[in-house]
Scaffold this motif. Sequence first.
Motif, mmCIF file in Angstrom:
data_model
loop_
_atom_site.group_PDB
_atom_site.id
_atom_site.type_symbol
_atom_site.label_atom_id
_atom_site.label_comp_id
_atom_site.label_asym_id
_atom_site.label_seq_id
_atom_site.Cartn_x
_atom_site.Cartn_y
_atom_site.Cartn_z
ATOM 1 N N PHE A 20 -7.297 -14.095 4.172
ATOM 2 C CA PHE A 20 -7.746 -15.197 3.317
ATOM 3 C C PHE A 20 -6.561 -16.042 2.865
ATOM 4 O O PHE A 20 -6.631 -17.273 2.829
ATOM 5 N N ALA A 21 -5.463 -15.374 2.498
ATOM 6 C CA ALA A 21 -4.276 -16.094 2.034
ATOM 7 C C ALA A 21 -3.708 -16.973 3.136
ATOM 8 O O ALA A 21 -3.294 -18.122 2.893
ATOM 9 N N ALA A 22 -3.688 -16.460 4.360
ATOM 10 C CA ALA A 22 -3.168 -17.245 5.479
ATOM 11 C C ALA A 22 -4.031 -18.471 5.733
ATOM 12 O O ALA A 22 -3.519 -19.564 6.015
ATOM 13 N N SER A 23 -5.341 -18.307 5.626
ATOM 14 C CA SER A 23 -6.258 -19.422 5.848
ATOM 15 C C SER A 23 -6.067 -20.507 4.800
ATOM 16 O O SER A 23 -5.997 -21.703 5.123
ATOM 17 N N VAL A 24 -5.957 -20.113 3.543
ATOM 18 C CA VAL A 24 -5.758 -21.081 2.461
ATOM 19 C C VAL A 24 -4.398 -21.768 2.596
ATOM 20 O O VAL A 24 -4.277 -22.990 2.450
ATOM 21 N N SER A 25 -3.369 -20.992 2.884
ATOM 22 C CA SER A 25 -2.020 -21.547 2.990
ATOM 23 C C SER A 25 -1.899 -22.553 4.135
ATOM 24 O O SER A 25 -1.083 -23.485 4.070
ATOM 25 N N ALA A 26 -2.704 -22.385 5.167
ATOM 26 C CA ALA A 26 -2.642 -23.279 6.326
ATOM 27 C C ALA A 26 -3.400 -24.586 6.103
ATOM 28 O O ALA A 26 -3.230 -25.533 6.865
ATOM 29 N N ALA A 27 -4.225 -24.639 5.066
ATOM 30 C CA ALA A 27 -5.014 -25.853 4.801
ATOM 31 C C ALA A 27 -4.131 -26.894 4.123
ATOM 32 O O ALA A 27 -3.513 -26.606 3.090
ATOM 33 N N PRO A 28 -4.071 -28.112 4.650
ATOM 34 C CA PRO A 28 -3.185 -29.128 4.074
ATOM 35 C C PRO A 28 -3.598 -29.616 2.691
ATOM 36 O O PRO A 28 -2.775 -30.152 1.964
ATOM 37 N N ASP A 29 -4.876 -29.405 2.340
ATOM 38 C CA ASP A 29 -5.374 -29.890 1.055
ATOM 39 C C ASP A 29 -5.514 -28.764 0.029
ATOM 40 O O ASP A 29 -6.176 -28.936 -0.990
ATOM 41 N N MET A 30 -4.888 -27.618 0.304
ATOM 42 C CA MET A 30 -4.982 -26.481 -0.618
ATOM 43 C C MET A 30 -3.616 -25.873 -0.878
ATOM 44 O O MET A 30 -2.700 -25.984 -0.060
ATOM 45 N N ARG A 31 -3.519 -25.228 -2.045
ATOM 46 C CA ARG A 31 -2.286 -24.506 -2.381
ATOM 47 C C ARG A 31 -2.665 -23.135 -2.916
ATOM 48 O O ARG A 31 -3.494 -23.038 -3.836
ATOM 49 N N LEU A 32 -2.107 -22.096 -2.321
ATOM 50 C CA LEU A 32 -2.375 -20.739 -2.778
ATOM 51 C C LEU A 32 -1.591 -20.499 -4.069
ATOM 52 O O LEU A 32 -0.359 -20.468 -4.060
ATOM 53 N N ALA A 33 -2.318 -20.329 -5.171
ATOM 54 C CA ALA A 33 -1.660 -20.153 -6.467
ATOM 55 C C ALA A 33 -1.290 -18.705 -6.741
ATOM 56 O O ALA A 33 -0.564 -18.421 -7.694
ATOM 57 N N GLY A 34 -1.799 -17.791 -5.920
ATOM 58 C CA GLY A 34 -1.448 -16.390 -6.104
ATOM 59 C C GLY A 34 -2.543 -15.465 -5.622
ATOM 60 O O GLY A 34 -3.677 -15.882 -5.374
ATOM 61 N N THR A 35 -2.185 -14.188 -5.463
ATOM 62 C CA THR A 35 -3.155 -13.157 -5.084
ATOM 63 C C THR A 35 -2.992 -11.967 -6.011
ATOM 64 O O THR A 35 -1.930 -11.750 -6.601
ATOM 65 N N ALA A 36 -4.066 -11.208 -6.139
ATOM 66 C CA ALA A 36 -4.032 -9.997 -6.963
ATOM 67 C C ALA A 36 -4.875 -8.939 -6.275
ATOM 68 O O ALA A 36 -5.798 -9.246 -5.519
ATOM 69 N N ALA A 37 -4.534 -7.661 -6.561
ATOM 70 C CA ALA A 37 -5.197 -6.554 -5.876
ATOM 71 C C ALA A 37 -6.074 -5.713 -6.787
ATOM 72 O O ALA A 37 -6.768 -4.812 -6.313
ATOM 73 N N ASP A 38 -6.057 -5.976 -8.094
ATOM 74 C CA ASP A 38 -6.917 -5.202 -8.988
ATOM 75 C C ASP A 38 -7.342 -6.057 -10.171
ATOM 76 O O ASP A 38 -6.929 -7.218 -10.309
ATOM 77 N N LEU A 39 -8.156 -5.488 -11.028
ATOM 78 C CA LEU A 39 -8.733 -6.246 -12.138
ATOM 79 C C LEU A 39 -7.698 -6.735 -13.150
ATOM 80 O O LEU A 39 -7.673 -7.931 -13.479
ATOM 81 N N PRO A 40 -6.790 -5.877 -13.658
ATOM 82 C CA PRO A 40 -5.809 -6.368 -14.641
ATOM 83 C C PRO A 40 -4.920 -7.484 -14.074
ATOM 84 O O PRO A 40 -4.670 -8.488 -14.746
ATOM 85 N N GLN A 41 -4.444 -7.308 -12.832
ATOM 86 C CA GLN A 41 -3.618 -8.345 -12.218
ATOM 87 C C GLN A 41 -4.414 -9.643 -12.058
ATOM 88 O O GLN A 41 -3.889 -10.742 -12.268
ATOM 89 N N GLY A 42 -5.671 -9.481 -11.674
ATOM 90 C CA GLY A 42 -6.516 -10.656 -11.480
ATOM 91 C C GLY A 42 -6.728 -11.434 -12.753
ATOM 92 O O GLY A 42 -6.642 -12.671 -12.767
ATOM 93 N N LEU A 43 -7.003 -10.738 -13.843
ATOM 94 C CA LEU A 43 -7.201 -11.414 -15.129
ATOM 95 C C LEU A 43 -5.933 -12.143 -15.561
ATOM 96 O O LEU A 43 -6.000 -13.282 -16.037
ATOM 97 N N GLN A 44 -4.785 -11.500 -15.396
ATOM 98 C CA GLN A 44 -3.530 -12.137 -15.783
ATOM 99 C C GLN A 44 -3.245 -13.359 -14.915
ATOM 100 O O GLN A 44 -2.786 -14.404 -15.405
ATOM 101 N N LEU A 45 -3.535 -13.251 -13.627
ATOM 102 C CA LEU A 45 -3.304 -14.364 -12.709
ATOM 103 C C LEU A 45 -4.188 -15.556 -13.072
ATOM 104 O O LEU A 45 -3.736 -16.709 -13.038
ATOM 105 N N LEU A 46 -5.420 -15.285 -13.451
ATOM 106 C CA LEU A 46 -6.313 -16.379 -13.855
ATOM 107 C C LEU A 46 -5.803 -17.054 -15.125
ATOM 108 O O LEU A 46 -5.829 -18.288 -15.241
ATOM 109 N N ARG A 47 -5.341 -16.264 -16.071
ATOM 110 C CA ARG A 47 -4.814 -16.842 -17.325
ATOM 111 C C ARG A 47 -3.594 -17.727 -17.046
ATOM 112 O O ARG A 47 -3.439 -18.789 -17.641
#
Length: 217
Positions: A20-47
């Motif tokens: 998924f990250a590779a697909s997003v990163s390859a799109a010229p109109d998108m920027r991958l802001a980050g990835t997370a592998a669990d719930l706590p990391q995900g919540l922090q990344l969203l904040r």
Amino acid sequence: MKSPLTVVIIEDDERFRAAFAASVSAAPDMRLAGTAADLPQGLQLLRDSRPDVVLVDLGLPSGSGIELIRFAHQQLPDTDVMVVSVFGDEPHVMASLEAGATGYLLKDTRAADLTEQIRTLHAGGSPISPVIARQLLLRLAPGPQPPVAGDDGLLSAQERQVLTYSAKGFNFEEIARMMGVSRHTVMTYVKRSYRKLQVHSKTEAIYEARKLGLVRD
């Protein structure tokens, strides 16, 4: 120049996360802001990132993706949430939609198609895998309607179905997906119903169909 869409991916499976990250990163109109592998990391990344779009799995370590969906819906109203999961059963689907998700894809979706689905989501659409769309269709399908003297055969079953979904707030793209037909076919049903009901807009068509008992909420 239009700013790229910022996308966050919250997925515990490393293979899917990387694809998924590779697909997003390859799109010229998108920027991958980050990835997370669990719930706590995900919540922090969203904040921290407050992205335009978040892709979230439901089965996460340390909790459920439903918590992330609910957090985004309540705290980040400008963020669109799309579930990408192996879970396609009704309880998971309905819990996700009720929590605030506006798209739901199964993991059989090709990573190469993902960016187009993200664009559709951010543009106001609701990308839904066909299997999920069918579940929703069956759940929302109207029950048998009593015949109305002289008008029962006025609209075809497909024309009545399109107006029924329109009355529930679905747009034509969503109706096409739920009915398993093309948008062109849906528009054909719409035009036929307008002609038969002698109206010129969706609002008028729904009003007349309700008045005749051909459509119910």
